[in-house]
Design an enzyme around this catalytic site. Structure first.
Site, PDB file in Angstrom:
ATOM      1  CB  SER A   1      -0.952   0.003   1.198  1.00 32.84           C
ATOM      2  OG  SER A   1      -0.230  -0.142   2.410  1.00 32.84           O
TER       3      SER A   1
ATOM      4  CG  ASP B   1       9.347  -2.916  -1.278  1.00 28.51           C
ATOM      5  OD1 ASP B   1       8.164  -2.564  -1.135  1.00 28.51           O
ATOM      6  OD2 ASP B   1       9.686  -4.112  -1.399  1.00 28.51           O
TER       7      ASP B   1
ATOM      8  CE  LYS C   1      10.852  -5.536   1.336  1.00 25.09           C
ATOM      9  NZ  LYS C   1       9.520  -4.847   1.287  1.00 25.09           N
TER      10      LYS C   1
ATOM     11  CD  GLU D   1       8.445  -7.185  -1.280  1.00 28.35           C
ATOM     12  OE1 GLU D   1       7.348  -6.603  -1.381  1.00 28.35           O
ATOM     13  OE2 GLU D   1       8.869  -7.671  -0.223  1.00 28.35           O
TER      14      GLU D   1
END
Length: 220
Positions: free
Chosen positions: A30, A81, A94, A103
């Site tokens: 988000s 990120d 993460k 990622e």
């Protein structure tokens, strides 16, 4: 300020780290969506992006930003990120969005990792947020048992989630990640683990932290 307003604030602030004429590494989540929307305002100044998830790729392309396959790119100046947790050394947890493996691949291409987050993500010791681990499906139970035996953590398969790579996410609770690099190196060796969501080797160089007073810049 609401959490959404803080995310928009750091997403906008991250534009200052985009190198004109370059390919930008773009994460997932988000907060990153706010960055992607901001990036669209300068899309004519960059070559395009390398994305860490199908969802981010779709959002980038919908805004007219070219997306390159990671195999087409040798290196990128920055990867931007978010994080589920970040400690005071720049190490992160993460994988809340289940994109941790991709990622980490994009982070490995980048010269600098710029983390964008709201101030609730900054913690003294990581582990309050369940640690995501991408696992081959047949290994899920064994990896969970190994976490219990090695670290005292409780691993459960995230229901209804299959990663972009066709694997499962194991969320491990009850951990105190006091040595992120050591735990990352250990868990990544376990059979069936694709990658663990500790970003110690690929830690942030800069964190743009959204606070009610504005964006706070932490350098590591």
């Amino acid at each position: 300020m609401t959490q959404d307003e803080l995310k928009a604030l750091v997403g906008q602030a991250a534009l200052a780290y985009v190198v004109p004429g370059s390919i930008v590494g773009v994460g997932t989540g988000s907060t990153v969506n706010c960055f992607i929307d901001a990036l669209a305002t300068m899309k004519d100044q960059i070559r395009g992006a390398v994305s860490s998830s199908v969802k981010s790729t779709e959002r980038l392309q919908a805004l007219g930003i070219p997306v390159f396959d990671a195999n087409e790119v040798e290196s990128i100046p920055v990867y931007i990120d978010g994080a589920d947790e970040i400690d005071h050394s720049g190490c992160m947890v993460k994988g809340g969005g289940a994109a941790l493996t991709r990622e980490k691949i994009v982070a490995d291409l980048a010269e600098r990792f710029i983390c964008i987050a709201d101030e609730s993500k900054l913690v003294p010791v990581m582990g309050r947020f369940p640690l995501p681990v991408e696992v081959i499906p047949m290994a899920a139970a064994q990896v969970a048992r190994r976490f219990a035996a090695t670290y005292g953590g409780t691993g459960t398969v995230r229901e209804g989630v299959v990663t972009d790579n066709g694997n499962l996410i194991l969320d491990v609770r009850g951990l105190q990640i006091t040595d992120p690099l050591a735990m990352e190196a250990e868990v990544n060796q376990w059979p069936g683990v694709v990658t663990v969501g500790i970003f110690g080797r690929h830690k942030a160089k800069v964190c743009l932290l959204g606070t009610p007073q504005g964006v706070k810049t932490l350098a590591f």
